[in-house]
Design a protein around this motif. Structure first.
Motif, short mmCIF file in Angstrom:
data_model
loop_
_atom_site.label_atom_id
_atom_site.label_comp_id
_atom_site.label_asym_id
_atom_site.label_seq_id
_atom_site.Cartn_x
_atom_site.Cartn_y
_atom_site.Cartn_z
N ASP A 195 67.89 106.15 -23.69
CA ASP A 195 67.23 106.95 -24.72
C ASP A 195 68.04 107.46 -26.07
O ASP A 195 67.38 107.37 -26.88
N LEU A 196 69.13 107.87 -25.66
CA LEU A 196 70.01 108.29 -27.05
C LEU A 196 70.28 107.35 -27.85
O LEU A 196 69.94 107.48 -29.06
N ALA A 197 70.49 106.20 -27.49
CA ALA A 197 70.90 105.01 -28.42
C ALA A 197 69.57 104.51 -28.92
O ALA A 197 69.74 104.12 -30.14
N SER A 198 68.39 104.41 -28.19
CA SER A 198 67.18 104.03 -28.94
C SER A 198 66.74 105.14 -30.17
O SER A 198 66.51 104.55 -31.12
N LEU A 199 66.88 106.35 -29.64
CA LEU A 199 66.47 107.42 -30.89
C LEU A 199 67.64 107.15 -31.86
O LEU A 199 67.11 107.63 -33.18
N LYS A 200 68.98 107.20 -31.77
CA LYS A 200 69.77 106.92 -32.86
C LYS A 200 69.54 105.65 -33.69
O LYS A 200 69.58 105.73 -34.90
N SER A 201 69.13 104.73 -32.82
CA SER A 201 68.86 103.40 -33.81
C SER A 201 67.62 103.66 -34.42
O SER A 201 67.47 103.21 -35.71
N LEU A 202 66.67 104.41 -34.02
CA LEU A 202 65.34 104.55 -34.82
C LEU A 202 65.57 105.42 -36.07
O LEU A 202 65.25 105.39 -37.17
N LYS A 203 66.47 106.38 -35.76
CA LYS A 203 67.19 107.28 -36.95
C LYS A 203 67.73 106.60 -37.92
O LYS A 203 67.37 106.87 -39.03
N ASN A 204 68.33 105.71 -37.56
CA ASN A 204 69.44 104.96 -38.60
C ASN A 204 68.32 103.96 -39.30
O ASN A 204 68.51 103.85 -40.39
N GLN A 205 67.46 103.48 -38.47
CA GLN A 205 66.20 102.75 -39.01
C GLN A 205 65.56 103.40 -40.11
O GLN A 205 65.38 103.03 -41.32
N LEU A 206 65.19 104.45 -39.93
CA LEU A 206 64.23 105.27 -40.77
C LEU A 206 65.26 105.78 -41.77
O LEU A 206 64.66 105.67 -43.09
N THR A 207 66.47 106.11 -41.84
CA THR A 207 67.35 106.50 -42.92
C THR A 207 67.53 105.44 -43.58
O THR A 207 67.54 105.45 -44.93
N SER A 208 67.78 104.26 -43.24
CA SER A 208 67.99 103.08 -43.94
C SER A 208 66.60 102.82 -44.91
O SER A 208 66.67 102.38 -45.95
N GLN A 209 65.54 102.97 -44.18
CA GLN A 209 64.42 102.67 -44.76
C GLN A 209 63.94 103.68 -45.91
O GLN A 209 63.52 103.40 -46.96
N VAL A 210 64.44 104.79 -45.83
CA VAL A 210 64.31 105.97 -46.80
C VAL A 210 65.34 105.66 -47.95
O VAL A 210 64.98 105.88 -49.02
N SER A 211 66.46 105.17 -47.74
CA SER A 211 67.29 104.92 -48.63
C SER A 211 66.94 103.80 -49.39
O SER A 211 66.92 103.72 -50.70
N GLU A 212 66.28 102.69 -48.84
CA GLU A 212 65.49 101.78 -49.72
C GLU A 212 64.62 102.30 -50.39
O GLU A 212 64.48 101.82 -51.69
N LYS A 213 63.71 102.94 -49.95
CA LYS A 213 62.63 103.53 -50.74
C LYS A 213 63.02 104.38 -51.80
O LYS A 213 62.52 104.30 -53.00
#
Length: 460
Positions: A195-213
């Protein structure tokens, strides 16, 4: 009286003839200017189309920015939820770690109990092996001295056997419990870590998307800034073209008026000459008619010395003011040519559409020819600059004076050849005091397609 009337009629007819004969030159000048004005109108229309297109581009960019902002807001909301989940999961992890720690203690305690029982069972087994297994229990029973002793011995044997069974049951139970707790421990650890790995992965993915935007937004902002700059440049072009159009219109009116005045003057001079010739012919005829009389009529010729127009113009300015030369154009400022017309070997090899005249001190700048100031203003690139339109023998010319320290003429003002219009300076995109001077055969345009080498027309 009839002769006088006849003479007046002849004079009027001659004047009319001469004025009519001068009209083509006026029409020619007007046609020349009108064609240039029409070209400017066309260019202004093109600039307006480009401005409208750029404004539409800005509107599209703003629309894209709004879409990016909306996406960033959604991502931000998801990021907040994800952060909450991450925090909750981290709390669960911490709680799970406490539970795991307790489980480990329980497992350790049970394992110690199992180990203790195991040692007891080993001792019992060793005792049984020495006594021959179950036979030892029969020996115990048969060795009774009385019936009461037998009952007691049988009860003791049953108690011992029952104790052995309980020990084995407890041992089996503890072994199962330990196995179950270990399985539970492994499952909990695996789930928490997953669960922790999934959430951290999602968090990193969202951070990456925010950075791209954010990168996309920065790019859109830069494009918008460039588009606004393009609009300002186009606006400056349009203002300059509008000023050029107005100045040419004024110059056209001046040219027409000057041509009409010249035509009238020439017509009057020719009519006067024709009248004088007619009167001389008349006197000659009368003299022929009265030939017997020897009176010699001396006609004191009123020698009409033509216009001795001394075009040696004195500027009456300081030593640094250039002397007004003959020809269509005069040198706009004193100094040396620091950069000529054409392709440069520096600054990226760009094309230089004029000449640079450099000099130190307070250096006056003068109008290169008679004309009308198109515009005197502060440009983002030229700094303090003056544009002048000229009409020379029906040909339209434009001169540009850039990087001035200051100017003392205004838009729409009529200037004469050699008239001071400002001082040499270092304003705008400049790397030292100099005058950037351009000569255009025709109207000025943004692409500077009409630019010619001033050194071919002016004696520097």
């Amino acid at each position: 009286m009839n002769r006088r009337q006849s003479s007046k009629v002849i004079t009027v007819m001659l004047c009319s003839t001469f004025i009519i004969g001068a009209i083509p030159s006026v029409s020619f000048a007007e046609s020349k200017y009108q064609s240039e004005i029409d070209r400017i109108k066309t260019k202004r229309s093109e600039v307006k189309e480009k401005t409208d297109a750029t404004n539409n581009k800005i509107a599209d960019i703003k629309h894209d920015q709004q879409a990016v902002v909306a996406e960033l807001e959604k991502l931000d909301a998801r990021m907040k939820v994800t952060k909450q989940k991450v925090n909750q999961t981290e709390d669960a992890v911490n709680s799970g770690k406490v539970q795991i720690s307790k489980l480990k203690e329980e497992i350790k305690f049970i394992e110690e109990r199992i180990e203790s029982r195991q040692e007891l069972l080993k001792n019992r087994m060793r005792s049984l092996q020495k006594a021959g297994g179950m036979v030892s229990y029969i020996d115990v029973i048969l060795g009774a001295n009385s019936f009461g002793d037998l009952i007691q011995r049988m009860s003791a044997v049953q108690t011992i056997m029952k104790a052995d069974e309980d020990i084995i049951k407890q041992q089996n139970s503890d072994l199962k419990e330990v196995s179950a707790k270990k399985d539970d421990l492994t499952a909990k650890q695996a789930k928490i870590e997953s669960d922790l790995a999934s959430l951290k992965s999602l968090k990193n993915q969202l951070t990456s998307q925010v950075s791209e935007k954010n990168k996309l937004m920065a790019s859109l902002k830069e494009r918008e800034s460039e588009a606004h700059e393009d609009v300002l440049n186009l606006k400056e072009q349009d203002q300059l073209l509008a000023s050029q159009q107005a100045a040419m219109q004024k110059a056209l009116e001046i040219a027409k008026k000057q041509a009409e005045e010249r035509a009238k003057k020439e017509a009057a001079e020719k009519a006067a000459a024709a009248k004088a010739a007619a009167e001389a012919a008349k006197r000659k005829a009368e003299a022929e008619k009265n030939k017997p009389s020897t009176s010699s009529s001396h006609s004191s010729g009123s020698g009409s010395s033509g216009n001795s127009s001394s075009s040696s113009s004195s500027t009456g300015s300081s030593d640094s003011t250039p002397t007004v030369s003959s020809g269509n154009f005069t040198r706009p400022a004193n100094g040396y040519i620091s950069s000529g017309f054409g392709q440069r070997s520096f600054e990226g090899g760009e094309f230089h559409e004029g000449v640079d005249i450099a000099s130190a001190g307070s250096v006056p700048v003068v109008a290169a020819a008679d004309g009308v100031v198109i515009r005197a203003y502060v440009s983002s690139t030229y700094g303090n600059c003056v544009f002048i339109t000229h009409n020379i023998d029906g040909q339209v010319w434009t001169t540009v004076y850039a990087h001035l320290a200051s100017f003392n003429v205004s838009t729409g003002q009529t200037v004469s050849k050699g008239m001071q219009i400002g001082y040499m300076g270092n304003s705008g995109h400049s790397t030292g005091q100099h005058l950037h001077f351009e000569l255009h055969k025709g109207e000025w345009n943004y692409a500077k397609t009409n630019a010619v080498d001033p050194m071919k027309y002016i004696n520097f």
